[in-house]
Motif scaffolding. Structure first.
Motif, PDB file in Angstrom:
ATOM      1  N   GLN A  15      -1.385  -6.090  12.735  1.00  0.00           N
ATOM      2  CA  GLN A  15      -2.254  -6.670  13.781  1.00  0.00           C
ATOM      3  C   GLN A  15      -3.230  -5.555  15.087  1.00  0.00           C
ATOM      4  O   GLN A  15      -1.910  -4.482  14.796  1.00  0.00           O
ATOM      5  CB  GLN A  15      -1.291  -7.844  15.000  1.00  0.00           C
ATOM      6  N   ASP A  61       7.617  -8.170   9.153  1.00  0.00           N
ATOM      7  CA  ASP A  61       7.385  -8.291  10.949  1.00  0.00           C
ATOM      8  C   ASP A  61       6.300  -7.138  12.098  1.00  0.00           C
ATOM      9  O   ASP A  61       7.422  -6.609  12.046  1.00  0.00           O
ATOM     10  CB  ASP A  61       8.040  -9.754  11.942  1.00  0.00           C
ATOM     11  N   SER A  62       5.530  -7.575  11.852  1.00  0.00           N
ATOM     12  CA  SER A  62       4.966  -6.391  12.859  1.00  0.00           C
ATOM     13  C   SER A  62       5.215  -4.942  12.618  1.00  0.00           C
ATOM     14  O   SER A  62       5.265  -3.909  13.255  1.00  0.00           O
ATOM     15  CB  SER A  62       5.375  -6.437  14.441  1.00  0.00           C
ATOM     16  N   TYR A 110       3.939 -11.687   9.840  1.00  0.00           N
ATOM     17  CA  TYR A 110       3.500 -12.215  10.245  1.00  0.00           C
ATOM     18  C   TYR A 110       2.590 -10.837  11.818  1.00  0.00           C
ATOM     19  O   TYR A 110       4.267 -10.267  11.936  1.00  0.00           O
ATOM     20  CB  TYR A 110       3.726 -13.015  11.596  1.00  0.00           C
ATOM     21  N   TRP A 111       1.881 -10.889  12.189  1.00  0.00           N
ATOM     22  CA  TRP A 111       1.477  -9.645  13.252  1.00  0.00           C
ATOM     23  C   TRP A 111       2.158  -8.120  12.041  1.00  0.00           C
ATOM     24  O   TRP A 111       1.635  -7.059  12.978  1.00  0.00           O
ATOM     25  CB  TRP A 111       1.826  -9.439  13.630  1.00  0.00           C
ATOM     26  N   VAL A 136       2.233  -3.529  13.484  1.00  0.00           N
ATOM     27  CA  VAL A 136       1.297  -3.727  14.743  1.00  0.00           C
ATOM     28  C   VAL A 136       1.035  -1.815  15.648  1.00  0.00           C
ATOM     29  O   VAL A 136       1.165  -1.202  15.897  1.00  0.00           O
ATOM     30  CB  VAL A 136       2.136  -4.765  14.924  1.00  0.00           C
ATOM     31  N   TYR A 137      -0.105  -2.638  16.160  1.00  0.00           N
ATOM     32  CA  TYR A 137      -1.194  -1.541  16.874  1.00  0.00           C
ATOM     33  C   TYR A 137      -1.599  -0.121  16.697  1.00  0.00           C
ATOM     34  O   TYR A 137      -1.865   0.316  17.346  1.00  0.00           O
ATOM     35  CB  TYR A 137      -0.215  -1.504  18.470  1.00  0.00           C
ATOM     36  N   TYR A 165       7.983  -3.587  18.480  1.00  0.00           N
ATOM     37  CA  TYR A 165       7.607  -3.333  19.031  1.00  0.00           C
ATOM     38  C   TYR A 165       7.458  -2.334  20.447  1.00  0.00           C
ATOM     39  O   TYR A 165       7.077  -1.445  21.011  1.00  0.00           O
ATOM     40  CB  TYR A 165       6.961  -4.623  20.499  1.00  0.00           C
ATOM     41  N   SER A 177       8.724  -1.314   6.550  1.00  0.00           N
ATOM     42  CA  SER A 177       8.395  -1.252   7.998  1.00  0.00           C
ATOM     43  C   SER A 177       7.705   0.961   8.131  1.00  0.00           C
ATOM     44  O   SER A 177       7.920   1.056   7.757  1.00  0.00           O
ATOM     45  CB  SER A 177       8.889  -1.158   9.315  1.00  0.00           C
TER      46      SER A 177
END
Length: 507
Positions: free
Chosen positions: A242, A215-216, A238-239, A219-220, A185, A170
């Motif tokens: 993203q 996951d994620s 997923y994501w 992200v961002y 997040y 991650s």
């Protein structure tokens, strides 16, 4: 003179000796064969790279040509938009990326060749097979309530969940505690620049393969520009990337099998992706809103963008479309709002049609669905205002509400979607609805938003799933069966005044 033969003990001794020799020799022979294969792969890669440099040099003789990178796809090499004509002694890579400077290949990990038998890259200026790379180490994470992990150069976090023998990667989030890892997040990752995920990590003295991107995970993140994913990784969740709006280049090595939904969606700078043949599953909208997908749509044969076994986009398809064999899934919104297709033939082998796959294809009039399909996503054909002919097999076991809303086919079937004696959707029906005899089941959500005033259920129905009538405006349910013969009444039904409808047992 009679010759003396071997005794049983002597024969057994010979057999034992041969077995010992085999135990010693066979692994050695296998290692020699494997080493030979690896050396042959390296020689092929070295010959290929020399051929690339030679081809660029030849191009320079007639016109200045100084590409900074080349991409490999389907064994073809393209540098700054120009396909190279190569003279190569050995196997060509299936995919990959080459970095160059002044016509010479840059011997770093940014140069990566993906073959079916392995992925090669540079480490310390030497071309090696990815599996030979030494595992990395890092700073131990101390705040994990379970499992164990490390952070590496304030860029990446690798952790091993409790009871697992595989590592997950991650983005680094400063504190790098359990909640930042599992719920990314909460803090946007601080990872930046060119990211290379390690194939192996060493944690507490033990080596783990890195098999999953969480996951994620990133992200961002607007700071990462490129990502290299090793062959040990099997799943990109997923994501994972993203809305990484500055991410422009992604190399996915041979070995990755699954890219989950929206993994790269919203990466508005992503124009170059290397996707190997090992990928067999791609989730919904995995590459939505990327320049790469737009380019693929413009150049795809027959307008069909197919990655591995998944048809992910077909906005530029026209006329009578025949989807080729080998496709197993049609992605969400693959054909959505395509007003130029008139018919679609889906081959045997396709198992699912995604959400909104053909939504608002207003010129589509005919669809043939094979018996291999078991699931049709919500709104898959909604808004197809000319769709009057659909071949639907009995193999279907799942149809979502609203799948055929707005089609002539639905109107011609009394606004009831009945497949294999199960009523899946009656939400477009109005007035007093009479379910035909022969229907045996009513699925969840079948009348969940219906505007009908009453529904009459035949004696052939044996099951009604809970939620079949949830939140509808139906005021009366008539059942041609003895009272209580189907349990669960009123099956989730509740009107706007928060009162359940009247249930009449007529059997």
């Amino acid at each position: 003179m009679k010759e003396k033969g071997f005794t049983l003990i002597e024969l057994l001794a010979v057999i034992v000796i041969l077995a010992i020799i085999a135990l010693i020799a066979v692994p050695i022979i296998i290692d020699i064969i494997e080493d030979s294969k690896k050396e042959a792969l390296k020689r092929s890669a070295e010959n290929y790279l020399k051929a690339v440099e030679l081809a660029i040099t030849k191009e320079n003789l007639t016109k200045e040509f100084n590409p900074k990178s080349c991409t490999i796809s389907n064994k073809e090499t393209t540098c700054d938009g120009k396909e190279l004509k190569l003279e190569v002694d050995g196997e060509l890579p299936d995919s990959g990326t080459i970095k160059l400077q002044d016509g010479t290949i840059v011997k770093t990990s940014l140069t990566r060749l993906i073959y079916k038998n392995g992925t090669l890259t540079y480490e310390s200026g030497k071309l090696i097979i990815e599996e030979e790379i030494e595992p990395i180490t890092g700073t131990p994470l101390t705040k994990l309530p379970s499992g164990k992990g490390i952070s590496v150069d304030n860029q990446l976090v690798y952790y091993v969940p409790e009871g697992s023998d595989e590592a997950v990667v991650s983005g680094y989030r400063g504190d790098a505690n359990y909640y930042d890892i599992m719920l990314p997040y909460s803090t946007m990752s601080q990872t930046s620049g060119e990211v290379e995920i390690a194939p192996k990590v060493k944690i507490d003295g033990k080596v783990y393969n890195v098999t999953t991107i969480a996951d994620s995970a990133f992200v961002y993140n607007t700071d990462i520009t490129s990502v290299i994913i090793p062959s040990t990784v099997k799943t990109i969740y997923y994501w994972a990337f993203q809305d990484c709006t500055n991410l422009s280049n992604v190399i996915i090595s041979n070995g990755v099998t699954t890219i989950e939904g929206e993994a790269f969606s919203g990466c508005t700078s992503l124009s170059n992706i290397t996707i190997p043949d090992s990928v067999t599953s791609i989730g919904s909208n995995a590459f939505a809103n990327t320049p790469w997908l737009t380019l693929q749509s413009q150049s795809a044969s027959n307008g069909l963008v197919i990655v591995g076994p998944v048809l992910i986009k077909a906005i530029n398809a026209v006329g009578d479309v025949v989807i080729p064999s080998g496709v197993t899934n049609i992605d969400s919104q693959a054909f959505a709002s395509n007003t130029n297709i008139t018919s679609v033939t889906i081959p045997e082998g396709v198992m699912s049609i995604g959400y909104g796959a053909f939504q608002n294809c207003t010129s589509l009039s005919s669809v043939i669905i094979p018996t291999s399909v078991t699931s049709i996503g919500g709104s898959a054909f909604s808004g197809c205002t000319n769709l009057s002919n659909i071949t639907i097999p009995s193999s279907i076991t799942s149809v979502f509400v609203g799948t055929f809303t707005g089609t002539p086919w639905l109107s011609n079937n009394n606004n009831l979607v009945i497949i294999n004696n199960t009523l899946y959707d009656g939400n477009d029906a109005t007035g007093d609805v009479v379910i035909p005899n022969g229907v045996t089941g009513i699925a969840v959500g079948a009348f969940s938003s219906a505007k009908a005033t009453s529904v009459t259920i035949p004696s052939s129905v044996t099951s009604i799933e809970y939620g079949a009538f949830g939140y509808s405006e139906i005021t009366e349910i008539n059942i041609n069966k003895p009272e209580g013969s189907i349990s669960g009444a009123p099956w989730g039904a509740i009107m706007s005044n928060l009162q359940p409808p009247t249930v009449n047992w007529l059997g």
